[in-house]
Design a protein around this motif. Structure first.
Motif, PDB file in Angstrom:
ATOM      1  N   TYR A  81       0.861  -1.190   0.000  1.00  0.00           N
ATOM      2  CA  TYR A  81       0.000   0.000   0.000  1.00  0.00           C
ATOM      3  C   TYR A  81       0.900   1.245   0.000  1.00  0.00           C
ATOM      4  O   TYR A  81       1.036   1.898  -1.015  1.00  0.00           O
ATOM      5  CB  TYR A  81      -0.965  -0.040   1.194  1.00  0.00           C
ATOM      6  CG  TYR A  81      -1.796   1.217   1.309  1.00  0.00           C
ATOM      7  CD1 TYR A  81      -2.903   1.412   0.485  1.00  0.00           C
ATOM      8  CD2 TYR A  81      -1.462   2.228   2.215  1.00  0.00           C
ATOM      9  CE1 TYR A  81      -3.651   2.588   0.553  1.00  0.00           C
ATOM     10  CE2 TYR A  81      -2.210   3.398   2.288  1.00  0.00           C
ATOM     11  CZ  TYR A  81      -3.300   3.573   1.455  1.00  0.00           C
ATOM     12  OH  TYR A  81      -4.037   4.736   1.523  1.00  0.00           O
ATOM     13  N   MET A  82       1.595   1.512   1.100  1.00  0.00           N
ATOM     14  CA  MET A  82       2.394   2.740   1.146  1.00  0.00           C
ATOM     15  C   MET A  82       3.527   2.693   0.116  1.00  0.00           C
ATOM     16  O   MET A  82       4.167   1.652  -0.083  1.00  0.00           O
ATOM     17  CB  MET A  82       2.993   2.927   2.543  1.00  0.00           C
ATOM     18  CG  MET A  82       2.001   3.514   3.528  1.00  0.00           C
ATOM     19  SD  MET A  82       2.808   4.032   5.053  1.00  0.00           S
ATOM     20  CE  MET A  82       3.004   2.486   5.897  1.00  0.00           C
ATOM     21  N   SER A  83       3.799   3.852  -0.475  1.00  0.00           N
ATOM     22  CA  SER A  83       4.889   3.927  -1.457  1.00  0.00           C
ATOM     23  C   SER A  83       6.225   3.540  -0.840  1.00  0.00           C
ATOM     24  O   SER A  83       7.102   2.998  -1.518  1.00  0.00           O
ATOM     25  CB  SER A  83       4.967   5.339  -2.035  1.00  0.00           C
ATOM     26  OG  SER A  83       3.837   5.572  -2.844  1.00  0.00           O
ATOM     27  N   TYR A 102       0.933  -4.149  -7.950  1.00  0.00           N
ATOM     28  CA  TYR A 102       0.758  -3.094  -6.936  1.00  0.00           C
ATOM     29  C   TYR A 102      -0.598  -2.396  -7.134  1.00  0.00           C
ATOM     30  O   TYR A 102      -0.764  -1.609  -8.061  1.00  0.00           O
ATOM     31  CB  TYR A 102       1.920  -2.108  -7.065  1.00  0.00           C
ATOM     32  CG  TYR A 102       1.861  -0.929  -6.127  1.00  0.00           C
ATOM     33  CD1 TYR A 102       1.808  -1.098  -4.750  1.00  0.00           C
ATOM     34  CD2 TYR A 102       1.879   0.379  -6.619  1.00  0.00           C
ATOM     35  CE1 TYR A 102       1.768  -0.011  -3.891  1.00  0.00           C
ATOM     36  CE2 TYR A 102       1.848   1.476  -5.770  1.00  0.00           C
ATOM     37  CZ  TYR A 102       1.789   1.268  -4.406  1.00  0.00           C
ATOM     38  OH  TYR A 102       1.757   2.355  -3.557  1.00  0.00           O
ATOM     39  N   THR A 104      -2.421   0.082  -5.700  1.00  0.00           N
ATOM     40  CA  THR A 104      -2.633   1.267  -4.859  1.00  0.00           C
ATOM     41  C   THR A 104      -2.337   2.532  -5.655  1.00  0.00           C
ATOM     42  O   THR A 104      -1.365   2.555  -6.422  1.00  0.00           O
ATOM     43  CB  THR A 104      -1.699   1.210  -3.636  1.00  0.00           C
ATOM     44  OG1 THR A 104      -1.892  -0.041  -2.958  1.00  0.00           O
ATOM     45  CG2 THR A 104      -1.963   2.341  -2.663  1.00  0.00           C
ATOM     46  N   LEU A 105      -3.145   3.573  -5.442  1.00  0.00           N
ATOM     47  CA  LEU A 105      -2.815   4.873  -6.015  1.00  0.00           C
ATOM     48  C   LEU A 105      -1.443   5.297  -5.490  1.00  0.00           C
ATOM     49  O   LEU A 105      -1.073   4.984  -4.355  1.00  0.00           O
ATOM     50  CB  LEU A 105      -3.872   5.899  -5.576  1.00  0.00           C
ATOM     51  CG  LEU A 105      -3.834   6.173  -4.087  1.00  0.00           C
ATOM     52  CD1 LEU A 105      -3.610   7.609  -3.773  1.00  0.00           C
ATOM     53  CD2 LEU A 105      -5.054   5.609  -3.451  1.00  0.00           C
ATOM     54  N   TYR A 106      -0.698   6.011  -6.322  1.00  0.00           N
ATOM     55  CA  TYR A 106       0.595   6.497  -5.832  1.00  0.00           C
ATOM     56  C   TYR A 106       1.003   7.725  -6.632  1.00  0.00           C
ATOM     57  O   TYR A 106       0.275   8.196  -7.497  1.00  0.00           O
ATOM     58  CB  TYR A 106       1.632   5.364  -5.840  1.00  0.00           C
ATOM     59  CG  TYR A 106       2.378   5.181  -7.143  1.00  0.00           C
ATOM     60  CD1 TYR A 106       1.765   4.614  -8.254  1.00  0.00           C
ATOM     61  CD2 TYR A 106       3.710   5.593  -7.264  1.00  0.00           C
ATOM     62  CE1 TYR A 106       2.457   4.459  -9.445  1.00  0.00           C
ATOM     63  CE2 TYR A 106       4.400   5.430  -8.455  1.00  0.00           C
ATOM     64  CZ  TYR A 106       3.767   4.878  -9.535  1.00  0.00           C
ATOM     65  OH  TYR A 106       4.448   4.735 -10.713  1.00  0.00           O
ATOM     66  N   GLU A 107       2.227   8.236  -6.367  1.00  0.00           N
ATOM     67  CA  GLU A 107       2.646   9.534  -6.884  1.00  0.00           C
ATOM     68  C   GLU A 107       3.168   9.504  -8.322  1.00  0.00           C
ATOM     69  O   GLU A 107       3.435  10.558  -8.908  1.00  0.00           O
ATOM     70  CB  GLU A 107       3.735  10.104  -5.949  1.00  0.00           C
ATOM     71  CG  GLU A 107       5.025   9.293  -5.867  1.00  0.00           C
ATOM     72  CD  GLU A 107       4.964   8.093  -4.907  1.00  0.00           C
ATOM     73  OE1 GLU A 107       3.866   7.791  -4.381  1.00  0.00           O
ATOM     74  OE2 GLU A 107       6.000   7.454  -4.719  1.00  0.00           O
ATOM     75  N   TYR A 148       5.867  10.860   4.925  1.00  0.00           N
ATOM     76  CA  TYR A 148       6.665   9.882   4.160  1.00  0.00           C
ATOM     77  C   TYR A 148       6.565  10.226   2.682  1.00  0.00           C
ATOM     78  O   TYR A 148       5.929  11.218   2.315  1.00  0.00           O
ATOM     79  CB  TYR A 148       6.240   8.429   4.467  1.00  0.00           C
ATOM     80  CG  TYR A 148       4.948   7.970   3.815  1.00  0.00           C
ATOM     81  CD1 TYR A 148       3.712   8.379   4.289  1.00  0.00           C
ATOM     82  CD2 TYR A 148       4.967   7.109   2.720  1.00  0.00           C
ATOM     83  CE1 TYR A 148       2.543   7.950   3.687  1.00  0.00           C
ATOM     84  CE2 TYR A 148       3.798   6.669   2.120  1.00  0.00           C
ATOM     85  CZ  TYR A 148       2.577   7.105   2.611  1.00  0.00           C
ATOM     86  OH  TYR A 148       1.422   6.684   2.012  1.00  0.00           O
ATOM     87  N   TYR A 150       5.056   9.357  -0.210  1.00  0.00           N
ATOM     88  CA  TYR A 150       3.883   9.597  -1.067  1.00  0.00           C
ATOM     89  C   TYR A 150       3.262  10.986  -0.843  1.00  0.00           C
ATOM     90  O   TYR A 150       3.032  11.724  -1.807  1.00  0.00           O
ATOM     91  CB  TYR A 150       2.833   8.476  -0.887  1.00  0.00           C
ATOM     92  CG  TYR A 150       1.480   8.904  -1.375  1.00  0.00           C
ATOM     93  CD1 TYR A 150       1.219   9.022  -2.738  1.00  0.00           C
ATOM     94  CD2 TYR A 150       0.489   9.279  -0.472  1.00  0.00           C
ATOM     95  CE1 TYR A 150      -0.007   9.489  -3.185  1.00  0.00           C
ATOM     96  CE2 TYR A 150      -0.736   9.735  -0.910  1.00  0.00           C
ATOM     97  CZ  TYR A 150      -0.979   9.844  -2.264  1.00  0.00           C
ATOM     98  OH  TYR A 150      -2.180  10.324  -2.693  1.00  0.00           O
ATOM     99  N   VAL A 204      -2.531   9.246   5.442  1.00  0.00           N
ATOM    100  CA  VAL A 204      -2.923   7.844   5.257  1.00  0.00           C
ATOM    101  C   VAL A 204      -3.045   7.170   6.627  1.00  0.00           C
ATOM    102  O   VAL A 204      -2.545   7.664   7.635  1.00  0.00           O
ATOM    103  CB  VAL A 204      -1.912   7.035   4.390  1.00  0.00           C
ATOM    104  CG1 VAL A 204      -1.720   7.691   3.032  1.00  0.00           C
ATOM    105  CG2 VAL A 204      -0.586   6.838   5.119  1.00  0.00           C
ATOM    106  N   THR A 231      -6.756   9.423  -0.804  1.00  0.00           N
ATOM    107  CA  THR A 231      -6.537   8.217   0.000  1.00  0.00           C
ATOM    108  C   THR A 231      -7.680   7.905   0.969  1.00  0.00           C
ATOM    109  O   THR A 231      -7.677   6.840   1.576  1.00  0.00           O
ATOM    110  CB  THR A 231      -5.235   8.371   0.831  1.00  0.00           C
ATOM    111  OG1 THR A 231      -5.209   9.666   1.392  1.00  0.00           O
ATOM    112  CG2 THR A 231      -4.002   8.141  -0.007  1.00  0.00           C
TER     113      THR A 231
HETATM  114  C1  ACM Z   1       0.654   5.497  -1.106  1.00  0.00           C
HETATM  115  O1  ACM Z   1       1.552   5.589  -0.263  1.00  0.00           O
HETATM  116  N1  ACM Z   1       0.952   5.187  -2.367  1.00  0.00           N
HETATM  117  C2  ACM Z   1      -0.753   5.671  -0.730  1.00  0.00           C
END
Ligand code: ACM
Length: 385
Positions: A81-83, A102, A104-107, A148, A150, A204, A231
């Motif tokens: 989940y987390m980048s 993967y 999950t939405l991300y940057e 963090y 993202y 998040v 998120t």
């Molecule tokens: C994220 O950390 N990509 C939500």
């Protein structure tokens, strides 16, 4: 009788700060695997998930990805989940030629030949969200996020988008991942002083519901100054309570309220397996469709060999709950259906704007400023006012 199984790795956190959302991704992964196995598996072989709990911790994700590939011979991994956790797993899948899926939405601003990215990226969420908010609420934005990679990157991109569309950033603050109410109060004081039209949140995990609850307790009004996020999904709204979430806004390619036959089936099966009070969300939907898409590929190629699976995955089209999606052979990301949802007083996201067709992923924002896809968004605002 089944022959030997197809082993795949599953890495979503059941514990730690982002477990609320990761548990839904885990559930959706298991649901898809169960559906595939109920249909006889793939070439008469069952898909067997090898499951670990990486505790929302990048170092554990890294160690467990290595264990999956080396000890368990599971080179296909669904997870993260987390980048920060994806960034920890990438060197492992690259060194040992695994394939991370993967969901999950991300940057954005990333490409690895050992990753298939099925969540949304800024040209599929932030750009639509910025345009919507500027047209509906005003041009003063306050950015708040977790501490963090993202949120920092997502806010950097949001600033660039605002700079090119007439928006202004009036404040920017970060909270620890495990923020307490005491960390949030001074930020709310600062927000009230700076008087933005919108709070753009990239918080998040467990701090999300604390932030929205603090806003609610302070008597702040979403109609005048909503929290807008990428998120905050159905999972976080369930955790905070619908009276706290009501009126706030999220951009995502999927909400539980999407009206497609594939989604009606997905929501029904998800609730049947995990309980009527459990909700689907965009991260769970991507976790679900990516397993089905993988099984579709596996039926074609009959092997888990990374290079063969990757080649066959690129360009694959699939009827996902959100609509028809495709893995883009140019960049390993996914064509998705951008939407804006606003939480109603039952805690459901009502879709207030959406595109009429899937949008090609542009992870490096090559088209920023000239993206015609923004004009494909239809607004339904008047129906919900
Ligand atoms: C994220 O950390 N990509 C939500």
């Amino acid at each position: 009788m089944f022959k030997s199984s197809w082993k795949v790795g599953v890495l979503f956190s059941k514990t730690g700060v982002t477990s609320v959302i990761e548990k839904t991704q885990f559930n959706a992964t298991l649901l898809a695997i169960r559906e595939i196995n109920a249909q006889g598996g793939v070439h008469g072989r069952r898909i067997e998930p090898i499951v670990y709990d990486p505790n929302s911790n990048p170092e554990k994700f890294r160690q467990l990805a290595k264990r999956l590939i080396i000890n368990d011979s599971a080179n296909i991994i669904f997870g993260c989940y987390m980048s920060s956790t994806r960034k920890a797993v990438i060197p492992i899948v690259e060194d040992y030629n695994g394939l991370l899926w993967y969901p999950t939405l991300y940057e954005g601003f990333e490409y690895s030949k050992n990753v298939i990215y099925t969540g949304s990226i800024p040209n599929q969420n932030s750009m639509f969200l910025a345009r919507y908010l500027l047209s509906q609420y005003g041009n003063r934005f306050y950015l708040v996020g977790s501490n963090y990679i993202y949120p920092y990157e997502s806010n950097r991109i949001f600033r660039d988008i605002l700079a090119s569309t007439g928006g202004k950033v009036v404040g920017e603050k970060y909270l620890p991942l495990d923020a307490s109410y005491e960390c949030i109060d001074p930020i709310l004081v600062d927000i009230l002083e700076k008087r933005p039209n919108v709070i753009f949140s990239t918080i998040v995990g467990s701090a999300t519901s604390k932030f929205y609850k603090s806003y609610w307790r302070a008597g702040m009004q979403p109609r005048q100054m909503p929290i807008a996020s990428l998120t905050t999904s159905e999972a976080e709204v369930t955790a905070m309570g619908h009276e706290v979430g009501a009126g706030h806004i999220t951009a995502a390619p999927y909400f539980e309220t999407v009206n497609t036959p594939a989604n009606h089936q997905f929501v029904k099966s998800y609730k049947a397996m995990f309980g009527a009070s459990q909700c689907t969300n965009a991260c769970a939907e991507a976790a679900y469709f990516q397993v089905h898409l993988f099984a579709h590929v596996l039926r074609r190629v009959g092997t888990l060999d990374t290079d063969i699976v990757r080649t066959a995955t690129l360009g694959t089209i699939f009827d996902a709950p959100e609509g028809t999606i495709q893995i883009d052979p140019d960049n390993h990301h996914t064509y998705l259906w951008p939407k804006i949802g606003r939480v109603d007083d039952q805690g459901k996201f009502q879709i207030v704007a959406e595109t009429d067709s899937p949008v090609k992923p542009d992870p490096y924002l090559v088209d920023l400023g000239s993206d015609k896809s923004l004009n494909r968004m239809k607004y339904y605002e008047s129906e919900f006012n």
